[in-house]
Design a protein around this motif. Structure first.
Motif, mmCIF file in Angstrom:
data_model
loop_
_atom_site.group_PDB
_atom_site.id
_atom_site.type_symbol
_atom_site.label_atom_id
_atom_site.label_comp_id
_atom_site.label_asym_id
_atom_site.label_seq_id
_atom_site.Cartn_x
_atom_site.Cartn_y
_atom_site.Cartn_z
ATOM 1 N N LYS A 70 34.926 37.994 44.191
ATOM 2 C CA LYS A 70 33.808 38.263 43.672
ATOM 3 C C LYS A 70 34.276 40.273 43.346
ATOM 4 O O LYS A 70 32.638 41.112 43.314
ATOM 5 C CB LYS A 70 32.527 38.068 43.966
ATOM 6 N N LYS A 105 39.104 38.326 34.786
ATOM 7 C CA LYS A 105 37.940 38.443 34.358
ATOM 8 C C LYS A 105 36.689 39.166 35.310
ATOM 9 O O LYS A 105 36.011 38.560 35.761
ATOM 10 C CB LYS A 105 38.032 37.688 33.064
ATOM 11 N N ASP A 106 35.656 39.244 34.115
ATOM 12 C CA ASP A 106 34.358 39.287 34.748
ATOM 13 C C ASP A 106 33.837 39.576 35.908
ATOM 14 O O ASP A 106 32.954 39.439 36.776
ATOM 15 C CB ASP A 106 33.602 37.923 34.542
ATOM 16 N N ASN A 107 34.792 40.983 35.903
ATOM 17 C CA ASN A 107 34.805 41.357 37.070
ATOM 18 C C ASN A 107 34.554 40.583 38.513
ATOM 19 O O ASN A 107 34.152 40.382 39.548
ATOM 20 C CB ASN A 107 32.967 41.979 37.393
#
Ligand code: BTN
Length: 327
Positions: free
Chosen positions: A137, A194-196
């Motif tokens: 994440k 993507k999306d951190n």
């Protein structure tokens, strides 16, 4: 335990006639002969004596799915054990993307990949070739130093479980060495970002029970655990110890980043204060290696006394230092 695994176990201990092998393994002589041919194709020397039967010239213990699962502490990892595959890194790329940390271990890689476009060679049933896939994440920019944490974890797993004549050291970015010779390496590939969050595949190649380069394919000084500790090592124990240590190290890396590993890196840094050559982005630099910063970048002092930080590259001792021991 697979039939091939049981067969190598029996043939490591003593000679065994074809009909006895078939009886012990509850299969047909034809199936046994096919496995014998397979082992020969994998480069395993099998002796045959007319009365006594087959025997393995060198003892070999194959990896075992059940034993590995018993030894792996974390129940939230997935494990795939394969007999042969081109590359465990590439295999994981083709998998359904799992939320669980997924490991792939292979007895043989037919197209093993090393860093910088090189190949990675290892022997069937002797060394360790494994990869894992993990979702972080974090964005890619926060993953610097990840491959170094992996090599630190592999060193820890080995040194916690085996007595070695000299400590293991690490050559930036992630070569595992003993007495200047390569014991293992790490190859990291980022699959998606993507999306951190980032999906990362990390491959580890370790020379375990190989004692000679049978195929003559290794182009650098190397060693193996067996050459260091004079034993035929149990690869199930070693593989599980590496997986257990990696799971912990990845949790810590996810929470704390590379900065909390800097001191551990320092204790193993094979290049610290040495004159080195670094190739990065097709350019060659010479200078003194002054350790790593909290992003895992190599700090190099150039002859004009300026300091430069590098995120990637290949390192070697400067020619004048080559005969010094960096262990
Ligand atoms: C290096 O060049 O030092 C890195 C070697 C990494 C080899 C491992 S073996 C398992 C995984 N699968 C591959 O194809 N390469 C890595």
């Amino acid at each position: 335990m697979s039939n091939l695994s049981k067969m190598t176990q029996l043939l490591s201990q003593h000679y065994c006639p074809l009909d006895v092998l078939a009886y012990e393994l509850n299969t047909t002589p034809t199936a046994i002969l096919m496995d014998v041919q397979k082992l020969k194709r994998y480069g395993i020397p099998i002796e045959y004596h007319e009365e006594k039967g087959f025997h393995l010239a060198e003892p070999m213990g194959l990896l075992d799915n059940r034993e590995l699962k018993r030894l792996i502490k974390s129940k939230s990892v997935r494990l795939e054990l394969l007999e042969a595959i081109d590359s465990t890194n590439d295999y994981l790329k083709s998998l359904y993307h799992s939320e669980k940390m997924t490991f792939c271990v292979a007895e043989l890689q037919t197209g093993g990949k090393g860093r910088m476009g090189k190949s990675w060679h290892s022997a069937f049933g002797k060394d360790l070739t494994l990869s894992f896939l993990k979702n972080f994440k974090k964005g890619v920019s926060q993953l610097s130093g990840l491959s170094m944490v992996v090599s630190l974890a592999v060193c820890k797993a080995i040194e916690d479980n085996y007595n070695l004549p000299k400590p293991l050291t690490l050559k930036w970015p992630n070569d595992i060495l003993c007495q200047n010779k390569k014991l293992g390496g790490v190859l990291i590939e980022i699959q998606a970002d993507k999306d951190n969050s980032a999906e990362v595949i990390v491959g580890i190649g370790l020379n375990v029970n190989s004692t000679h380069d049978t195929a003559g394919l290794i182009d650098q000084p190397w060693t193996s655990l067996a050459l260091l500790n004079q034993r035929n090592n149990d690869r199930n124990l070693l593989c599980a110890a590496i997986i257990n240590t990696l799971v912990q190290a990845m949790e810590r890396f996810e929470a704390e980043g590379f900065s909390s590993f800097v001191d551990e890196w320092k204790a193993k840094d094979a290049l610290f204060n040495q004159d080195i050559e670094l190739t990065s982005d097709h350019k060659c630099f010479e200078g003194k290696a002054l350790g790593v910063n909290e992003n895992g970048q190599l700090i190099l002092q150039l002859p004009d006394q300026t300091y430069h930080c590098f995120s990637s590259g290949n390192t070697s001792l400067a020619k004048s230092q080559e005969n010094l021991e960096i262990a």
